[in-house]
Design a protein around this motif. Sequence first.
Motif, PDB file in Angstrom:
ATOM      1  N   THR A 200       2.812 -17.696 -40.826  1.00  0.00           N
ATOM      2  CA  THR A 200       3.587 -17.660 -42.070  1.00  0.00           C
ATOM      3  C   THR A 200       3.944 -19.069 -42.519  1.00  0.00           C
ATOM      4  O   THR A 200       3.845 -19.402 -43.712  1.00  0.00           O
ATOM      5  CB  THR A 200       4.880 -16.833 -41.879  1.00  0.00           C
ATOM      6  OG1 THR A 200       4.548 -15.541 -41.393  1.00  0.00           O
ATOM      7  CG2 THR A 200       5.632 -16.694 -43.194  1.00  0.00           C
ATOM      8  N   SER A 203       0.906 -20.666 -44.027  1.00  0.00           N
ATOM      9  CA  SER A 203       0.654 -20.137 -45.368  1.00  0.00           C
ATOM     10  C   SER A 203       1.587 -20.769 -46.393  1.00  0.00           C
ATOM     11  O   SER A 203       1.171 -21.088 -47.509  1.00  0.00           O
ATOM     12  CB  SER A 203       0.837 -18.615 -45.354  1.00  0.00           C
ATOM     13  OG  SER A 203       0.731 -18.088 -46.650  1.00  0.00           O
ATOM     14  N   GLN A 204       2.841 -20.994 -45.982  1.00  0.00           N
ATOM     15  CA  GLN A 204       3.832 -21.552 -46.904  1.00  0.00           C
ATOM     16  C   GLN A 204       3.559 -23.010 -47.259  1.00  0.00           C
ATOM     17  O   GLN A 204       3.444 -23.360 -48.428  1.00  0.00           O
ATOM     18  CB  GLN A 204       5.227 -21.413 -46.293  1.00  0.00           C
ATOM     19  CG  GLN A 204       5.767 -19.999 -46.280  1.00  0.00           C
ATOM     20  CD  GLN A 204       7.152 -19.918 -45.669  1.00  0.00           C
ATOM     21  OE1 GLN A 204       7.667 -20.887 -45.129  1.00  0.00           O
ATOM     22  NE2 GLN A 204       7.767 -18.746 -45.752  1.00  0.00           N
ATOM     23  N   GLU A 207       0.121 -23.633 -48.696  1.00  0.00           N
ATOM     24  CA  GLU A 207      -0.076 -22.854 -49.918  1.00  0.00           C
ATOM     25  C   GLU A 207      -1.424 -22.136 -49.931  1.00  0.00           C
ATOM     26  O   GLU A 207      -2.208 -22.246 -50.872  1.00  0.00           O
ATOM     27  CB  GLU A 207       0.084 -23.750 -51.152  1.00  0.00           C
ATOM     28  CG  GLU A 207       1.484 -24.335 -51.281  1.00  0.00           C
ATOM     29  CD  GLU A 207       1.626 -25.249 -52.486  1.00  0.00           C
ATOM     30  OE1 GLU A 207       0.588 -25.597 -53.087  1.00  0.00           O
ATOM     31  OE2 GLU A 207       2.762 -25.605 -52.830  1.00  0.00           O
ATOM     32  N   ILE A 208      -1.691 -21.407 -48.834  1.00  0.00           N
ATOM     33  CA  ILE A 208      -2.896 -20.598 -48.747  1.00  0.00           C
ATOM     34  C   ILE A 208      -2.494 -19.170 -48.358  1.00  0.00           C
ATOM     35  O   ILE A 208      -1.489 -18.974 -47.686  1.00  0.00           O
ATOM     36  CB  ILE A 208      -3.910 -21.158 -47.725  1.00  0.00           C
ATOM     37  CG1 ILE A 208      -3.249 -21.308 -46.338  1.00  0.00           C
ATOM     38  CG2 ILE A 208      -4.498 -22.468 -48.197  1.00  0.00           C
ATOM     39  CD1 ILE A 208      -4.222 -21.791 -45.267  1.00  0.00           C
ATOM     40  N   PRO A 209      -3.260 -18.159 -48.783  1.00  0.00           N
ATOM     41  CA  PRO A 209      -2.917 -16.772 -48.437  1.00  0.00           C
ATOM     42  C   PRO A 209      -2.937 -16.554 -46.922  1.00  0.00           C
ATOM     43  O   PRO A 209      -3.704 -17.207 -46.208  1.00  0.00           O
ATOM     44  CB  PRO A 209      -4.023 -15.952 -49.120  1.00  0.00           C
ATOM     45  CG  PRO A 209      -4.596 -16.851 -50.165  1.00  0.00           C
ATOM     46  CD  PRO A 209      -4.455 -18.247 -49.641  1.00  0.00           C
ATOM     47  N   MET A 210      -2.099 -15.633 -46.443  1.00  0.00           N
ATOM     48  CA  MET A 210      -2.011 -15.357 -45.010  1.00  0.00           C
ATOM     49  C   MET A 210      -3.363 -14.996 -44.408  1.00  0.00           C
ATOM     50  O   MET A 210      -3.688 -15.398 -43.292  1.00  0.00           O
ATOM     51  CB  MET A 210      -1.019 -14.210 -44.769  1.00  0.00           C
ATOM     52  CG  MET A 210       0.430 -14.638 -44.718  1.00  0.00           C
ATOM     53  SD  MET A 210       0.857 -15.472 -43.188  1.00  0.00           S
ATOM     54  CE  MET A 210       0.761 -14.109 -42.032  1.00  0.00           C
ATOM     55  N   GLU A 211      -4.157 -14.235 -45.155  1.00  0.00           N
ATOM     56  CA  GLU A 211      -5.434 -13.782 -44.604  1.00  0.00           C
ATOM     57  C   GLU A 211      -6.440 -14.924 -44.434  1.00  0.00           C
ATOM     58  O   GLU A 211      -7.444 -14.775 -43.732  1.00  0.00           O
ATOM     59  CB  GLU A 211      -6.046 -12.668 -45.479  1.00  0.00           C
ATOM     60  CG  GLU A 211      -6.316 -13.047 -46.926  1.00  0.00           C
ATOM     61  CD  GLU A 211      -5.118 -12.810 -47.847  1.00  0.00           C
ATOM     62  OE1 GLU A 211      -5.319 -12.818 -49.073  1.00  0.00           O
ATOM     63  OE2 GLU A 211      -3.992 -12.620 -47.318  1.00  0.00           O
ATOM     64  N   ARG A 212      -6.168 -16.061 -45.069  1.00  0.00           N
ATOM     65  CA  ARG A 212      -7.092 -17.200 -44.944  1.00  0.00           C
ATOM     66  C   ARG A 212      -6.628 -18.223 -43.902  1.00  0.00           C
ATOM     67  O   ARG A 212      -7.276 -19.232 -43.687  1.00  0.00           O
ATOM     68  CB  ARG A 212      -7.234 -17.888 -46.309  1.00  0.00           C
ATOM     69  CG  ARG A 212      -8.062 -17.094 -47.311  1.00  0.00           C
ATOM     70  CD  ARG A 212      -8.182 -17.842 -48.633  1.00  0.00           C
ATOM     71  NE  ARG A 212      -8.682 -19.199 -48.441  1.00  0.00           N
ATOM     72  CZ  ARG A 212      -8.594 -20.155 -49.367  1.00  0.00           C
ATOM     73  NH1 ARG A 212      -7.998 -19.884 -50.534  1.00  0.00           N
ATOM     74  NH2 ARG A 212      -9.071 -21.352 -49.150  1.00  0.00           N
TER      75      ARG A 212
END
Length: 402
Positions: A200, A203-204, A207-212
């Motif tokens: 998490t 991702s924050q 600035e990339i989606p969690m799935e990536r």
Amino acid sequence: METSQGYSLFFFHAYEKPLKLAEALSSRKMILFGKLKLHLLSQRKHLPRTGLQNQLSTSEAMLNSLQDLHPLPKIILEYRQVHKIKSTFVDGLLAYMKKGSISSTWNQTGTVTGRLSAKHPNIQGISKHPIQISKPRDFKGKEKETVTISPRALFVSSEGHTFLAADFSQIELRILAHLSGDPELLKLFQESEKDDVFSTLTSQWKEIPMERVTHMDREQTKKVVYSVVYGAGKERLAACLGVTVQEATHFLERFLKKYKKIKDFSQTVISQCHHAGYVTSILGRRRPLPRICAQDQKLRAQAERQAVNFVVQGSAADLCKLAMIRIFAAVATSPTLTARLVAQIHDELLFEVEDAQVPEFAALVRRMMESLQQVQTLELQLKVPLKVNLTVGRSWGHLAPL
């Protein structure tokens, strides 16, 4: 021989002949930098040096940076790993074994942060990660084989007993969130924590989606976070990440820009230390840092990093010791429980428990450790919950989640 294969065969063959290998390693600098001149091929501008004669270093960081230029640096690193395994997990443990078991000497005042330290042997230094080493190759060119060694698997519980490990999950990051009051970090722990914390975080701030988010991204985030917690400099972070100092600086600045309150917290701690000459942990334990006002900029910067590190890591040490005291008191007053603490490894407590008592004791440990979020007698109220991971097993190296 001067070919890559020649050096490789010589060093692998030397695994079985320590005397010849010792002679070879005594001249490793001459081979690496005199004969192969790898320092001239390296793209690093400032290579580490050592000793009074300011010679080029053959440290792990240096050899890692030279691995892509020639096979020899990797061979030397592999040898060092094999030698460390033998000296630590074979010779080292056998030297202190009595009647099939070992007992470390524990010191409560051996570290500046307040954590316990162990010696004879250093049980805390035994890695939880399996170690893979390559078997020596022979001239016939057989396929490369690897051997996996799990150092902690050597330790097994006594008959009728089970090991139970209780680990504070991300305790230093939680303390950092509490002390800094950073809204993003607080939100991360105050919510249900459905997702992995470091994924998490990745991702924050990236600035990339969690799935990536990849495993490499997650590990990179952990190193950036702990470089902040431990007060590591940009050079140290660069070495850990395997990137340039400029790239490490960029990672650090981007992270601190996302979590602005962390930088404010660090500056506040340093400012208070300049004024008072010491810093305090979450439970009021002090560490004096007289070099905080040193004229030498390097000494002053080191003291500033130590100040921030102590407040976070020293506070984690306080909570771990408090957990040990409370669990011991609960077992001592229990009419049935007989569990005993056998080791403390940083944020983890390792107990030996009678098989039939595992469920009852596990519930007690979780309740005791997680309740330290609020201790009224010490006026302690953390803004984030504490989370404990429990694992059990007959072998310390093969513990499964409870």
